[in-house]
Design a protein around this motif. Structure first.
Motif, PDB file in Angstrom:
ATOM      1  N   GLY A  13       0.823  -1.218   0.000  1.00 22.25           N
ATOM      2  CA  GLY A  13       0.000   0.000   0.000  1.00 22.25           C
ATOM      3  C   GLY A  13       0.854   1.263   0.000  1.00 22.25           C
ATOM      4  O   GLY A  13       0.381   2.331   0.391  1.00 22.25           O
ATOM      5  N   LYS A  14       2.070   1.157  -0.483  1.00 23.01           N
ATOM      6  CA  LYS A  14       3.003   2.296  -0.446  1.00 23.01           C
ATOM      7  C   LYS A  14       2.542   3.424  -1.377  1.00 23.01           C
ATOM      8  O   LYS A  14       2.514   4.576  -0.963  1.00 23.01           O
ATOM      9  CB  LYS A  14       4.416   1.817  -0.816  1.00 23.01           C
ATOM     10  CG  LYS A  14       5.465   2.929  -0.767  1.00 23.01           C
ATOM     11  CD  LYS A  14       6.869   2.378  -0.778  1.00 23.01           C
ATOM     12  CE  LYS A  14       7.151   1.469  -1.955  1.00 23.01           C
ATOM     13  NZ  LYS A  14       7.331   2.160  -3.241  1.00 23.01           N
ATOM     14  N   SER A  15       2.183   3.064  -2.614  1.00 26.78           N
ATOM     15  CA  SER A  15       1.743   4.110  -3.551  1.00 26.78           C
ATOM     16  C   SER A  15       0.506   4.813  -3.005  1.00 26.78           C
ATOM     17  O   SER A  15       0.407   6.039  -3.072  1.00 26.78           O
ATOM     18  CB  SER A  15       1.397   3.520  -4.913  1.00 26.78           C
ATOM     19  OG  SER A  15       2.436   2.722  -5.364  1.00 26.78           O
ATOM     20  N   SER A  16      -0.416   4.038  -2.465  1.00 27.55           N
ATOM     21  CA  SER A  16      -1.650   4.632  -1.929  1.00 27.55           C
ATOM     22  C   SER A  16      -1.332   5.567  -0.768  1.00 27.55           C
ATOM     23  O   SER A  16      -1.908   6.657  -0.663  1.00 27.55           O
ATOM     24  CB  SER A  16      -2.600   3.539  -1.447  1.00 27.55           C
ATOM     25  OG  SER A  16      -2.820   2.601  -2.469  1.00 27.55           O
ATOM     26  N   LEU A  17      -0.412   5.154   0.088  1.00 28.32           N
ATOM     27  CA  LEU A  17      -0.062   5.985   1.237  1.00 28.32           C
ATOM     28  C   LEU A  17       0.601   7.283   0.769  1.00 28.32           C
ATOM     29  O   LEU A  17       0.264   8.372   1.251  1.00 28.32           O
ATOM     30  CB  LEU A  17       0.878   5.227   2.188  1.00 28.32           C
ATOM     31  CG  LEU A  17       1.160   6.031   3.452  1.00 28.32           C
ATOM     32  CD1 LEU A  17       0.211   5.630   4.575  1.00 28.32           C
ATOM     33  CD2 LEU A  17       2.593   5.883   3.908  1.00 28.32           C
ATOM     34  N   ALA A 122      -5.579  -0.397   7.531  1.00 31.80           N
ATOM     35  CA  ALA A 122      -6.262  -0.652   8.801  1.00 31.80           C
ATOM     36  C   ALA A 122      -7.780  -0.758   8.630  1.00 31.80           C
ATOM     37  O   ALA A 122      -8.457  -1.320   9.487  1.00 31.80           O
ATOM     38  CB  ALA A 122      -5.922   0.452   9.799  1.00 31.80           C
ATOM     39  N   ASP A 123      -8.309  -0.238   7.529  1.00 29.11           N
ATOM     40  CA  ASP A 123      -9.767  -0.315   7.322  1.00 29.11           C
ATOM     41  C   ASP A 123     -10.214  -1.699   6.879  1.00 29.11           C
ATOM     42  O   ASP A 123     -11.397  -1.993   6.854  1.00 29.11           O
ATOM     43  CB  ASP A 123     -10.183   0.700   6.252  1.00 29.11           C
ATOM     44  CG  ASP A 123      -9.542   0.401   4.909  1.00 29.11           C
ATOM     45  OD1 ASP A 123     -10.220  -0.123   4.026  1.00 29.11           O
ATOM     46  OD2 ASP A 123      -8.334   0.653   4.743  1.00 29.11           O
ATOM     47  N   LYS A 124      -9.257  -2.542   6.531  1.00 26.24           N
ATOM     48  CA  LYS A 124      -9.616  -3.826   5.916  1.00 26.24           C
ATOM     49  C   LYS A 124      -9.998  -4.923   6.898  1.00 26.24           C
ATOM     50  O   LYS A 124     -10.462  -5.977   6.491  1.00 26.24           O
ATOM     51  CB  LYS A 124      -8.476  -4.302   5.019  1.00 26.24           C
ATOM     52  CG  LYS A 124      -8.523  -3.706   3.624  1.00 26.24           C
ATOM     53  CD  LYS A 124      -7.853  -4.601   2.623  1.00 26.24           C
ATOM     54  CE  LYS A 124      -8.355  -4.396   1.222  1.00 26.24           C
ATOM     55  NZ  LYS A 124      -7.735  -5.309   0.263  1.00 26.24           N
ATOM     56  N   SER A 155      -4.851   4.127   7.108  1.00 27.51           N
ATOM     57  CA  SER A 155      -5.651   3.605   6.002  1.00 27.51           C
ATOM     58  C   SER A 155      -5.675   4.677   4.925  1.00 27.51           C
ATOM     59  O   SER A 155      -6.176   5.788   5.157  1.00 27.51           O
ATOM     60  CB  SER A 155      -7.077   3.301   6.465  1.00 27.51           C
ATOM     61  OG  SER A 155      -7.935   3.285   5.337  1.00 27.51           O
ATOM     62  N   ALA A 156      -5.096   4.348   3.775  1.00 31.82           N
ATOM     63  CA  ALA A 156      -5.104   5.301   2.663  1.00 31.82           C
ATOM     64  C   ALA A 156      -6.528   5.469   2.157  1.00 31.82           C
ATOM     65  O   ALA A 156      -6.912   6.534   1.682  1.00 31.82           O
ATOM     66  CB  ALA A 156      -4.188   4.809   1.555  1.00 31.82           C
ATOM     67  N   GLU A 157      -7.299   4.418   2.297  1.00 34.80           N
ATOM     68  CA  GLU A 157      -8.701   4.430   1.866  1.00 34.80           C
ATOM     69  C   GLU A 157      -9.502   5.473   2.639  1.00 34.80           C
ATOM     70  O   GLU A 157     -10.300   6.199   2.083  1.00 34.80           O
ATOM     71  CB  GLU A 157      -9.297   3.034   2.105  1.00 34.80           C
ATOM     72  CG  GLU A 157     -10.562   2.751   1.382  1.00 34.80           C
ATOM     73  CD  GLU A 157     -10.325   2.241  -0.046  1.00 34.80           C
ATOM     74  OE1 GLU A 157     -11.314   1.937  -0.683  1.00 34.80           O
ATOM     75  OE2 GLU A 157      -9.169   2.164  -0.497  1.00 34.80           O
TER      76      GLU A 157
HETATM   77  P1  GDP Z   1       2.271  -0.821  -3.373  1.00 33.59           P
HETATM   78  O1  GDP Z   1       2.568  -1.924  -4.329  1.00 33.59           O
HETATM   79  O2  GDP Z   1       2.897  -1.035  -2.054  1.00 33.59           O
HETATM   80  O3  GDP Z   1       2.554   0.558  -3.925  1.00 33.59           O
HETATM   81  O4  GDP Z   1       0.699  -0.902  -3.067  1.00 33.59           O
HETATM   82  P2  GDP Z   1      -0.543  -0.090  -3.660  1.00 33.59           P
HETATM   83  O5  GDP Z   1      -0.646   1.264  -3.045  1.00 33.59           O
HETATM   84  O6  GDP Z   1      -0.522  -0.163  -5.140  1.00 33.59           O
HETATM   85  O7  GDP Z   1      -1.749  -0.945  -3.066  1.00 33.59           O
HETATM   86  C1  GDP Z   1      -1.891  -2.313  -3.312  1.00 33.59           C
HETATM   87  C2  GDP Z   1      -3.372  -2.681  -3.216  1.00 33.59           C
HETATM   88  O8  GDP Z   1      -3.852  -2.453  -1.897  1.00 33.59           O
HETATM   89  C3  GDP Z   1      -4.258  -1.835  -4.138  1.00 33.59           C
HETATM   90  O9  GDP Z   1      -5.264  -2.672  -4.645  1.00 33.59           O
HETATM   91  C4  GDP Z   1      -4.831  -0.777  -3.207  1.00 33.59           C
HETATM   92  O10 GDP Z   1      -6.096  -0.316  -3.632  1.00 33.59           O
HETATM   93  C5  GDP Z   1      -4.943  -1.539  -1.901  1.00 33.59           C
HETATM   94  N1  GDP Z   1      -4.802  -0.617  -0.752  1.00 33.59           N
HETATM   95  C6  GDP Z   1      -3.759   0.183  -0.477  1.00 33.59           C
HETATM   96  N2  GDP Z   1      -3.953   0.876   0.657  1.00 33.59           N
HETATM   97  C7  GDP Z   1      -5.167   0.517   1.116  1.00 33.59           C
HETATM   98  C8  GDP Z   1      -5.958   0.896   2.267  1.00 33.59           C
HETATM   99  O11 GDP Z   1      -5.578   1.715   3.116  1.00 33.59           O
HETATM  100  N3  GDP Z   1      -7.163   0.269   2.402  1.00 33.59           N
HETATM  101  C9  GDP Z   1      -7.624  -0.641   1.506  1.00 33.59           C
HETATM  102  N4  GDP Z   1      -8.819  -1.191   1.736  1.00 33.59           N
HETATM  103  N5  GDP Z   1      -6.918  -1.018   0.434  1.00 33.59           N
HETATM  104  C10 GDP Z   1      -5.715  -0.451   0.216  1.00 33.59           C
END
Ligand code: GDP
Length: 181
Positions: A13-17, A122-124, A155-157
């Motif tokens: 979830g690095k990109s999302s964060l 954390a929302d998962k 939670s990036a979500e």
């Molecule tokens: P990276 O490979 O570490 O950069 O991960 P991404 O940010 O691409 O996330 C990988 C997957 O996890 C994606 O499908 C995201 O939508 C999901 N994801 C990332 N952060 C969260 C979060 O905080 N909550 C939820 N429910 N899903 C997340």
């Protein structure tokens, strides 16, 4: 300028964060600094500090030699950056402590590189389940270090943990002394 690196297993979830931190601040992605490998992205935040987006570790399907190459590259990068204030190690809060994450933290400790933990997604799952995994991971580290490093449950979500994390960076930045080059 002070730098903060973000690293973790692929898909943690690095990109999302980073998007959560960058977008909601209305920030722009910077161009590559000269001489930087394209593997590493930098984001300038508020003209004050850099997010350093390091490539993920723990890809299941890479050869031993590319894994070793990656390790050498990352380790060299982390140990040589004079302005690196802290490495944020991202941990998937849904999982029991993973060996690869623990080993990476242990290595940072051995190199005396300041690091903090960012528990993602954390929302998962339910709050108690998150708390349980966080407690287990922190407890393992406590066996190795004098104290648990700073940690953030995010939670990036949902945008959870963003303010605390940015607050932490701001506090560390106040102590930043520009190295004499
Ligand atoms: P990276 O490979 O570490 O950069 O991960 P991404 O940010 O691409 O996330 C990988 C997957 O996890 C994606 O499908 C995201 O939508 C999901 N994801 C990332 N952060 C969260 C979060 O905080 N909550 C939820 N429910 N899903 C997340």
């Amino acid at each position: 300028m002070p730098e903060y690196a973000f690293i973790g297993r692929s898909n943690v979830g690095k990109s999302s964060l980073i998007n959560m931190l960058v977008n909601q601040q209305g920030l722009a992605k910077t161009s590559q600094k000269p001489g930087k490998t394209q593997l590493i992205n930098h984001f300038l935040i508020n003209e004050k500090w850099y997010i350093v987006d390091l490539p993920g570790y723990g890809y299941a399907r890479v050869s031993k030699s590319s894994r070793e190459k990656w390790e050498k590259f990352i380790r060299a990068y982390i140990t040589k950056r004079e302005n690196l204030q802290c490495v944020f190690v991202l941990i998937d809060s849904r999982l029991e402590p993973q060996k690869i994450d623990l080993e990476f933290c242990s290595w940072l400790g051995e190199c005396q590189i300041p690091f903090a933990l960012v528990y993602t997604k954390a929302d998962k799952q339910s709050g108690p389940k998150t708390d349980q995994n966080v407690a287990k991971f922190n407890k393992t580290l406590l066996g190795w270090f004098e104290e648990v490093p700073p940690f953030f449950v995010t939670s990036a979500e949902k945008g959870q943990g963003k303010e605390k994390l940015l607050q932490f960076v701001q506090e560390v930045n106040q102590d930043f002394v520009k190295p004499i080059i």
